[in-house]
Scaffold this active site. Structure first.
Site, mmCIF file in Angstrom:
data_model
loop_
_atom_site.group_PDB
_atom_site.id
_atom_site.type_symbol
_atom_site.label_atom_id
_atom_site.label_comp_id
_atom_site.label_asym_id
_atom_site.label_seq_id
_atom_site.Cartn_x
_atom_site.Cartn_y
_atom_site.Cartn_z
ATOM 1 N N HIS A 1 -23.307 30.117 -50.336
ATOM 2 C CA HIS A 1 -24.561 30.833 -50.119
ATOM 3 C C HIS A 1 -24.308 31.881 -49.036
ATOM 4 O O HIS A 1 -24.581 31.673 -47.859
ATOM 5 C CB HIS A 1 -25.674 29.869 -49.704
ATOM 6 C CG HIS A 1 -26.427 29.318 -50.866
ATOM 7 N ND1 HIS A 1 -27.223 30.097 -51.681
ATOM 8 C CD2 HIS A 1 -26.492 28.071 -51.366
ATOM 9 C CE1 HIS A 1 -27.758 29.350 -52.627
ATOM 10 N NE2 HIS A 1 -27.328 28.116 -52.474
ATOM 11 N N ASP B 1 -30.208 30.071 -49.962
ATOM 12 C CA ASP B 1 -30.511 28.693 -49.560
ATOM 13 C C ASP B 1 -31.697 28.677 -48.608
ATOM 14 O O ASP B 1 -32.596 27.823 -48.711
ATOM 15 C CB ASP B 1 -29.285 28.042 -48.922
ATOM 16 C CG ASP B 1 -28.670 28.889 -47.807
ATOM 17 O OD1 ASP B 1 -28.897 30.112 -47.771
ATOM 18 O OD2 ASP B 1 -27.938 28.321 -46.974
ATOM 19 N N HIS C 1 -7.896 50.791 -63.259
ATOM 20 C CA HIS C 1 -6.692 50.146 -63.763
ATOM 21 C C HIS C 1 -6.093 50.985 -64.891
ATOM 22 O O HIS C 1 -6.781 51.344 -65.847
ATOM 23 C CB HIS C 1 -7.008 48.739 -64.298
ATOM 24 C CG HIS C 1 -7.336 47.761 -63.221
ATOM 25 N ND1 HIS C 1 -6.375 47.124 -62.470
ATOM 26 C CD2 HIS C 1 -8.523 47.330 -62.747
ATOM 27 C CE1 HIS C 1 -6.960 46.330 -61.586
ATOM 28 N NE2 HIS C 1 -8.264 46.439 -61.729
ATOM 29 N N TYR D 1 -30.635 47.055 -62.406
ATOM 30 C CA TYR D 1 -31.768 46.742 -61.523
ATOM 31 C C TYR D 1 -32.512 48.029 -61.183
ATOM 32 O O TYR D 1 -31.901 49.025 -60.800
ATOM 33 C CB TYR D 1 -31.289 46.105 -60.220
ATOM 34 C CG TYR D 1 -30.803 44.680 -60.325
ATOM 35 C CD1 TYR D 1 -30.739 44.023 -61.555
ATOM 36 C CD2 TYR D 1 -30.395 43.984 -59.197
ATOM 37 C CE1 TYR D 1 -30.289 42.719 -61.653
ATOM 38 C CE2 TYR D 1 -29.941 42.668 -59.281
ATOM 39 C CZ TYR D 1 -29.885 42.044 -60.505
ATOM 40 O OH TYR D 1 -29.441 40.754 -60.603
ATOM 41 N N GLU E 1 -31.258 29.296 -37.851
ATOM 42 C CA GLU E 1 -32.261 28.565 -38.635
ATOM 43 C C GLU E 1 -33.669 28.649 -38.060
ATOM 44 O O GLU E 1 -34.635 28.257 -38.731
ATOM 45 C CB GLU E 1 -31.825 27.114 -38.787
ATOM 46 C CG GLU E 1 -30.604 26.975 -39.687
ATOM 47 C CD GLU E 1 -30.055 25.566 -39.773
ATOM 48 O OE1 GLU E 1 -29.516 25.212 -40.840
ATOM 49 O OE2 GLU E 1 -30.138 24.823 -38.769
#
Length: 441
Positions: free
Chosen positions: A136, A141, A288, A345, A420
């Site tokens: 994560h 998370d 490539h 997106y 946190e």
């Protein structure tokens, strides 16, 4: 991603001057704060558990089960397998009213974690058929744990809730982890929209957040209008005719054509787009071709990305890229094939009216630390929800305020970490936004 405080402070003042000082009534706000404090320890535990057991896009089975079981215990109506491994919880308030949706993404990235956290990931997964390390590394998370806590806070306030709240736990925000079955296959937010997540009952507004280390904990970044860029992936193949490196005139050199195309694509941005309106970025990330120094190869393959903040400029850039590549290749006798991988997106564009109305709430829950964020050229499929209903997406500061922001590892880094303490700020903000929106006429 470097952010400068002066511009933020000015923007927050400008919008704050046009908005009421009080958004959520003091007793409701105090109730939210008390409930967030009560659930904070478990929210941190959820985040650590999810962090230690990350899952790639559309493989979030363990995470989805954890979420669904929690929502069911709260008495919500729960749907699973929505748009893949998505989970949706519906909380119906005691009073009639509107419907607001809150969204969190659940997927992790194919990144090997290099932190020293005691709950660091050691997980493996399958990405495009290969075994990879999983981490994560973008804060999903934390997003999931925040929304689980928000669901508990608002479920406990059901008797005061005017209207309904949909909790959308979305898979696959980071894009596919396996080759799509078809060019038009939808994943992530778009798959959830296809599955009717914004209907039954019909959603009136949607909110989402993203942890970001460029802001300190306690600060949130908002922006009316475009806040994140569109994101399109393209694949290009330039075909010539193989020959000996000593006799290039006997073949058609796709490497030289490719070099000219790469430079030509940059002139689209620097000379053909009105960058005084919005920025555009075209980047080649992979080239490539060939396998030996004295053999001019048959073909060269490229992969790249395009970022824009305006849909018309986005479409114009994509069209010009195809014309530029094909024309340059044709000039040397080569052939260029350009393929834009679907779906790309769209830009994440915050509804300006909704953002202005919700700003007082963000200022309230952060003690005045809601600041105007710059546009970022990262992309988010939260934009798919915003195409259907008014939406607001904001950044949640995740770096210890005592730490130099310049030293914080960015999103997608193997050393990405969060403080946190940010989780409680996020849960307060999401809870207050939902209540404020539902209480507005």
């Amino acid at each position: 991603m470097k952010l400068t405080k002066p511009a933020f402070a000015l923007g927050s003042v400008l919008l704050a001057l046009t908005a009421p000082a009080q958004a959520v009534e003091a007793p409701l706000l105090a109730d939210i704060e008390q409930r967030v404090s009560a659930v904070e320890g478990r929210m941190i535990a959820w985040r650590r558990d999810i962090h230690q057991h990350p899952e790639l896009s559309n493989q979030e089975h363990r995470t989805a089960k954890l979420v669904a079981e929690h929502l069911k215990k709260l008495g919500l109506e729960v749907s699973t397998g929505v748009g893949g491994t998505g989970v949706v919880g519906l909380l119906k308030g005691a009073l009639p009213g509107k419907v607001v949706a809150l969204r969190a993404d659940m997927d992790a990235l194919p990144v090997k974690e290099l932190t020293d956290l005691p709950f660091a990931s050691k997980a493996k997964g399958k990405h495009m058929g290969k075994e990879v390390d999983v981490m994560h590394a973008c804060g999903h998370d934390g997003h999931t744990a925040i929304l689980m806590a928000t669901a508990e806070v608002l479920a406990g306030m059901k008797g005061q809730l005017r209207g309904s709240v949909k909790f959308i736990f979305q898979p696959a925000e980071e894009g596919p982890s396996e080759a799509p079955h078809s060019e038009d296959e939808h994943i992530g937010a778009l798959a959830m929209v296809d599955a009717g997540v914004l209907e039954n009952p019909k959603v009136d507004a949607v909110f989402g957040l993203h942890l970001i280390p460029a802001f300190p904990v306690g600060t949130v970044g908002y922006r009316p209008g475009p806040i994140l860029a569109s994101g399109d992936t393209f694949a290009m193949k330039v075909t010539g005719r193989q020959t000996h490196g000593g006799f290039p005139w006997n073949g058609i050199d796709p490497i030289v054509s490719t070099a000219q195309i790469v430079m030509g694509l940059q002139t689209i941005v620097s000379r053909q787009m009105n960058l005084s309106k919005e920025p555009v970025v075209v980047s080649i990330g992979s080239i490539h071709g060939g396998n030996r120094e004295n053999i001019i190869p048959e073909s060269v393959e490229l992969l790249g990305t395009v970022r824009a903040f305006d849909d018309r400029m986005r479409d114009d850039t994509l069209a010009r890229m195809r014309t530029t590549a094909e024309s340059i290749a044709q000039a040397s006798g080569a052939k260029a094939e350009v393929k834009f991988l679907k779906p790309g997106y769209s830009a994440t564009v915050n509804d300006e009216s909704l953002t202005g109305r919700m700003l007082p709430t963000l200022q309230q829950v952060t003690g005045g630390k809601a600041v105007l964020a710059p546009k970022l050229s990262a992309s988010e499929d939260f934009s798919e929800f915003q195409k259907k209903v008014p939406g607001m997406f904001f950044f949640l500061g995740s770096t210890d305020p005592k730490r130099d922001l310049k030293t914080a590892a960015p999103n997608h880094s193997p050393k990405f970490e969060i403080d946190e303490a940010a989780l409680a700020v996020g849960a307060r903000a999401m809870s207050a936004l939902a209540l404020d929106y539902l209480n507005q006429p």
